[in-house]
Design a protein around this motif. Sequence first.
Motif, PDB file in Angstrom:
ATOM      1  N   UNK A 143     159.119-112.700  60.751  1.00  0.00           N
ATOM      2  CA  UNK A 143     159.683-111.421  61.198  1.00  0.00           C
ATOM      3  C   UNK A 143     160.811-110.962  60.273  1.00  0.00           C
ATOM      4  N   UNK A 144     161.476-111.924  59.649  1.00  0.00           N
ATOM      5  CA  UNK A 144     162.546-111.600  58.697  1.00  0.00           C
ATOM      6  C   UNK A 144     162.002-111.437  57.279  1.00  0.00           C
ATOM      7  N   UNK A 145     160.672-111.438  57.175  1.00  0.00           N
ATOM      8  CA  UNK A 145     159.961-111.249  55.909  1.00  0.00           C
ATOM      9  C   UNK A 145     160.241-112.354  54.886  1.00  0.00           C
ATOM     10  N   UNK A 146     160.455-113.554  55.382  1.00  0.00           N
ATOM     11  CA  UNK A 146     160.594-114.703  54.501  1.00  0.00           C
ATOM     12  C   UNK A 146     159.209-115.078  53.986  1.00  0.00           C
ATOM     13  N   UNK A 147     159.117-115.476  52.721  1.00  0.00           N
ATOM     14  CA  UNK A 147     157.825-115.734  52.092  1.00  0.00           C
ATOM     15  C   UNK A 147     157.423-117.199  52.096  1.00  0.00           C
ATOM     16  N   UNK A 148     158.414-118.084  52.079  1.00  0.00           N
ATOM     17  CA  UNK A 148     158.095-119.505  51.977  1.00  0.00           C
ATOM     18  C   UNK A 148     159.170-120.317  52.692  1.00  0.00           C
ATOM     19  N   UNK A 149     158.732-121.393  53.344  1.00  0.00           N
ATOM     20  CA  UNK A 149     159.642-122.258  54.092  1.00  0.00           C
ATOM     21  C   UNK A 149     159.647-123.637  53.440  1.00  0.00           C
ATOM     22  N   UNK A 150     160.829-124.186  53.271  1.00  0.00           N
ATOM     23  CA  UNK A 150     161.002-125.527  52.721  1.00  0.00           C
ATOM     24  C   UNK A 150     161.669-126.409  53.764  1.00  0.00           C
TER      25      UNK A 150
END
Length: 152
Positions: free
Chosen positions: A91-98
């Motif tokens: 929803x916050x338009x983050x592209x990748x999670x680490x």
Amino acid sequence: MTAGLPRQAEAHDLPELVALLAECALPFGDLTETHLREFLVCRDGGRLVATAGLELCDDAVLLRSLAVATTHRGRGLATRLVDALERRARAKRQRVMFLLTTTVPGFFAARGFRPVARQLVPAAIATTTEFRSLCPASALCMRKRLDGEAPP
């Protein structure tokens, strides 16, 4: 009593949240009330029994501090927290999670996270306190694309 659904962490949750992280042998040295804006908690009978949070870093995000009290493991709380945080990140338009893990890589692999070399982590993630100094160098770094694109 059954643990409740994840809810937004609040300032009064910080002492219990830190205690749970300590109980689970997870780092907490840099956590402040400011971080709680991106944290979720689960309570059971008034007791904080699970938590996890995000640290926003440009178009990437660090999943951190996933902890479930030993008395409440195996009930799906970790999955609920990770799913809720992934929805929040998208929803916050983050592209990748680490994330960094020393104990549960299989849990994260089952949810689509894949190991990645630390040197491939974006600078914004690599400069977080958790990445630089709180988590041991032996922690496995993992990544999950949130935007549907194939990893580089």
